[in-house]
Design an enzyme around this catalytic site. Structure first.
Site, PDB file in Angstrom:
ATOM      1  N   ASP A  63      43.976  13.289  17.651  1.00  0.00           N
ATOM      2  CA  ASP A  63      43.956  13.235  19.115  1.00  0.00           C
ATOM      3  C   ASP A  63      42.721  13.942  19.667  1.00  0.00           C
ATOM      4  OD1 ASP A  63      46.422  12.098  18.786  1.00  0.00           O
ATOM      5  OD2 ASP A  63      47.534  13.899  19.333  1.00  0.00           O
ATOM      6  N   LYS A 116      48.408  23.474  31.765  1.00  0.00           N
ATOM      7  CA  LYS A 116      48.097  22.256  31.005  1.00  0.00           C
ATOM      8  C   LYS A 116      47.981  21.009  31.873  1.00  0.00           C
ATOM      9  CE  LYS A 116      49.338  19.458  27.012  1.00  0.00           C
ATOM     10  NZ  LYS A 116      50.212  19.314  25.825  1.00  0.00           N
ATOM     11  N   ASP A 140      43.705   7.930  23.618  1.00  0.00           N
ATOM     12  CA  ASP A 140      42.883   8.992  23.024  1.00  0.00           C
ATOM     13  C   ASP A 140      43.562   9.566  21.784  1.00  0.00           C
ATOM     14  OD1 ASP A 140      44.954  10.291  24.273  1.00  0.00           O
ATOM     15  OD2 ASP A 140      43.737  11.909  25.085  1.00  0.00           O
TER      16      ASP A 140
END
Length: 844
Positions: A516, A607, A776
């Protein structure tokens, strides 16, 4: 060619099955909508809802104008009540929705009238509540909005309001009947879609019914029949999907299901323009995705089914508990008509606790219903294909070029439950330590061990090998796999690792280690502008340990909080005085908010805001995310520890602002690039132009957000948009605000899609045949993972050797009228892109 495949006839039969499943699903949903008196949730009746609105507005306005004209005669009761409503659009919408929700059912006029008037009365009550006590209104509205049950939402809002002394003007049942009957009469006269007739023609003592006219019901039936075949249940194919060679023909083979288009777009002109483009890499990469052969990991599926049959929620399976099992029992002493003022203090405490448990139960049931239905559908597909040696997932692109499976319920971009029961149909042996190490790195990551270097991840697997092997031997007795962040993928890994230990380098591996990107949107922006600081924060440069930008920002924010512990400045709050005038008052001190946050700031807090920065999140969005992700769950899950009672939003406002400030200090270039893109899109939009650009794969992207010709109605629990048809006009004008806010995420999504397409096309040329990619997150067999890791780095560097932002500027400038200029792009930094080739944690 798959047309010569020995199972091609079976594939055609499968596509016929998809069509049948779609028809059955459509009819089931239609039946549910009718039974729930919510026919406006169906496509056909929703179209009628839009077409009736203007006529109903006109009818209500004509009725009120006549009633208020002062002419002799008794004024209709409905006029008295409707005059008190300052928004005819709301009355019209609720009338149309109420009548059409039961358009195919025969409903007694009296009951239909009461139902309609109650909707309008509730809306008036909600507005009165807000006007009299806005703070209490907002608090209860937040709670009520968490449930879809209309009766419960009403009770959550209005019962406490009445107890608190909020004054409402209640309508009698007789008044409701008169108001509702008049509005239904207007609807029938002005739209012609419904009529009122007696149960028996000519009789005088039988009830009147509201029903759709014969013409309306015939049209609805015809429209439903047309929609049935347009909504197939797309399933995997058992032969390789039809390759994409044009934007109009690929994926499924027969005309028995509605044909896919390469790009999910209704814009035929755009698709025609794509057809004229030379973009072999786009076709090649999309075909590579859909020609990847998969199979069901039956060992994982069988474990899942056994736990499911036992009613277990292990591995994050949805709960199968019924409402009776979930909801708390009503206290024996609590009579139906008992009022809170009649309770003892102990009883009041028990009553409030019971009500909280009721609220939690309703909330749980509402959330779990969707999860339960989704999992049951996933099991249906898994069982349907469990004995297939191989199957495939047809793919499409979105308008940014991102690839998605076209199938429903089960696919390799699904959640852990979905991905855990899928594996590649073909295998690649683990012939060297590279493959074994990548398998181990993947396994450690499933347990969340991904913030350390590669050697430490491999060592973690070796340390826990006994428990991994025990899980593979007996996953029911040994449940180490359930401790993973992705338990079902972890169980699949346990089986693979056991196979490797048993067979050694001859082991044929079927699962896909994933690698990732680190906050991939910011990786792209940092590379584009050669930002050395931002690049280091998102692992574009080599380091001994992976950099965690969320933790970097969290530490900077914590330092700011530390500095505010003695800040006695007061937060300003917007309020209203007793006359409803807006005023500003002093709120809590910054120090009090900082002290409550102190010691509670970590990467979880930062985050989502940091992650969404590159995709267009703004300052207010940061604050909302902190409130939704941290403040609200804190209060809900640990009320005894919650430090922001009465100041929850102020706490989120403070923290969101700090995260916003600090992340822009870490990724300065990304913020500059996004600001430049927004200004450029605004320039084009003010000229009435969409934004078009060509990606590094030759794919054409067209961003054209238009201001729809719609009225927007603000109901208490719904934001309703009503389409307004204007004859003789072309397309709606470009929406300047949406063009600006959308350009940054859409542009960077088109670039990460290009990186993926370039990587897939090159890997395919090098002999890799299996791909498990999700935007991704890149994956292939462990035996090919080292090659994939090398290629994706090389393609990223090669793609950004060209100044893609300057190319975008040149392309957009060519679309603008002469004399309209764009600002120069932000300055380039000093980052050496070739360092990406040496960075072990760029994708890991």
């Amino acid at each position: 060619m798959s047309i010569n495949h020995p199972r091609f006839a079976d594939q055609l039969a499968l596509e016929e099955e998809m069509r049948g499943l779609g028809i059955n699903r459509f009819r089931e949903r239609l039946k549910e909508a009718k039974e729930a008196h919510k026919e406006t949730e169906t496509l056909a009746v929703r179209r009628l809802l839009g077409s009736t609105h203007a006529a109903m507005v006109e009818g209500v306005e004509e009725f009120l104008a006549e009633a208020n004209s002062g002419k002799p005669g008794r004024r209709h009761t409905a006029a008295v009540f409707l005059n008190a409503i300052d928004d005819v659009d709301i009355v019209a919408h609720l009338t149309c929705r109420s009548v059409l929700d039961s358009i195919s059912q025969r409903e007694k006029i009296a009951q239909a009238s009461v139902n309609l008037s109650t909707l309008i009365e509730d809306e008036l009550h909600f507005r009165a509540f807000r006007q009299q006590d806005e703070k209490a209104y907002k608090s209860l509205h937040f709670i009520a909005s968490k449930t879809s049950n209309e009766r419960r939402r009403r009770n959550v809002m209005l019962i406490p309001a009445r107890k608190a002394g909020v004054q409402f003007d209640d309508w009698s049942k007789e008044d409701k009947v008169k108001v509702g009957e008049k509005l239904i009469e207007i609807f029938c006269l002005k739209t012609g879609y419904a009529t009122v007739r007696r149960a028996s023609e000519g009789a005088t003592n039988t009830p009147n019914y509201v029903e759709g006219t014969a013409e309306t019901l015939a049209w609805i039936k015809s429209e439903h029949a047309r929609c049935e075949w347009m909504t197939p249940v797309y399933l995997p194919t058992i032969v390789p999907p039809k390759p994409w060679t044009t934007p109009f023909d690929g994926g499924y083979w027969s005309g028995r299901v509605r044909k896919l288009t390469l790009v999910k777009s209704p814009n035929r002109q755009y698709l025609n323009e794509l057809a004229e483009r030379d973009m072999p890499m786009v076709y090649d990469s999309t075909n590579a995705h859909q020609e990847t052969a998969w199979r069901i990991n039956t060992r994982v599926l069988d474990v899942m089914k056994e736990f499911w049959a036992a009613g277990s929620t292990i591995g994050k399976l949805p709960s199968q508990k019924t409402k009776e099992e979930i909801m708390p029992e009503r206290p024996d002493w609590l009579a139906e008509d008992m009022q809170e003022e009649d309770m003892t203090e102990d009883q009041k405490a028990l009553f409030k606790s019971w009500k909280r448990e009721l609220a939690r139960g309703y909330s749980f049931l509402a959330k779990n219903a969707g999860k339960l239905a989704g999992f049951e559908r996933l099991l249906f597909v898994a069982n349907r294909f469990r004995n297939e040696e191989e199957f495939y997932f047809p793919h499409q692109l979105d308008w940014r070029g991102r690839a998605y499976p076209a199938t429903l319920y089960l696919h390799p971009q699904g959640n852990d439950t979905s991905r855990g029961i899928l594996e590649f149909a073909n295998s690649v042996p683990l012939t060297d330590d590279d493959g074994v190490n990548w398998l181990a790195i993947h396994g450690a990551g499933l347990w969340g061990v991904d913030k350390v270097n590669m050697d430490e991840r491999i060592a973690w697997v070796e340390t826990n090998e006994e428990r991994i092997l025990a899980s593979a031997e007996d996953p029911f007795e040994h449940r180490f796999w359930t401790e993973a962040e992705k338990p079902w993928s972890a169980l699949a890994f346990c089986y693979e690792w056991a196979g490797w230990k048993r067979e050694g380098y001859a082991f044929e591996s079927h699962i896909s280690p994933q690698m990732d990107g680190t906050c991939n949107g910011l990786q792209n922006f940092s590379a584009i502008l050669r930002d050395p600081i931002g690049g280091a924060a998102v692992n574009l440069v080599p380091s001994d340990k992976p950099k965690d930008i969320y933790d970097v920002v969290a530490k900077r924010v914590a330092a700011r909080v530390e500095a505010d512990l003695d800040n006695q400045e007061r937060i300003k709050l917007n309020r209203k005085d007793e006359n409803g005038k807006a005023i500003v008052v002093d709120g809590p001190t910054i120090a009090s908010i900082a002290q409550a946050w102190h010691g509670h700031i970590n990467r979880k807090v930062t985050k989502r805001p940091v992650m969404t920065l590159a995709y267009g999140a703004k300052l207010f969005g940061f604050k909302e995310q902190v409130f939704e992700d941290t403040v609200a769950p804190w209060k809900r899950d640990k009320p005894e520890e919650f430090p922001f009672e009465g100041t929850g939003w102020q706490a989120a406002d403070y923290m969101g602002g700090l995260i916003w400030d600090e992340v822009q200090q870490v990724v300065v270039a990304a913020a500059q690039a996004m600001e430049w893109l927004q200004k450029a899109a605004s320039v084009a939009a003010k000229e009435g132009l969409p934004v078009l650009w060509t990606t590094p794969t030759g794919f054409l992207v067209q961003q054209a957000y238009r201001a729809p010709k719609m009225k927007r109605l603000e109901l208490t629990f719904d934001k309703v948009r009503i389409q307004i048809a204007i004859e003789g006009e072309g397309p709606s004008p470009i929406d300047v605000r949406k063009q600006a806010s959308g350009i940054s995420p859409n542009w960077v999504h088109s670039l990460d899609a290009s990186h993926m397409a370039r990587t897939v096309a090159r890997c395919r040329a090098l002999g890799i045949k299996s791909f498990s990619f999700i935007h991704d997150s890149y994956g292939t067999h462990a035996g090919n993972a080292a090659l994939l890791a090398q290629v994706l780095r090389e393609e990223f560097v090669a793609m950004y050797q060209e100044n893609v932002l300057e190319r975008f500027r040149t392309e957009l400038t060519a679309q603008l009228p002469p004399g309209v200029e764009l600002d120069p792009i932000p300055p380039m930094g000093t980052l050496d892109l070739n360092l990406v080739l040496e960075s072990p944690f760029f994708f890991a």
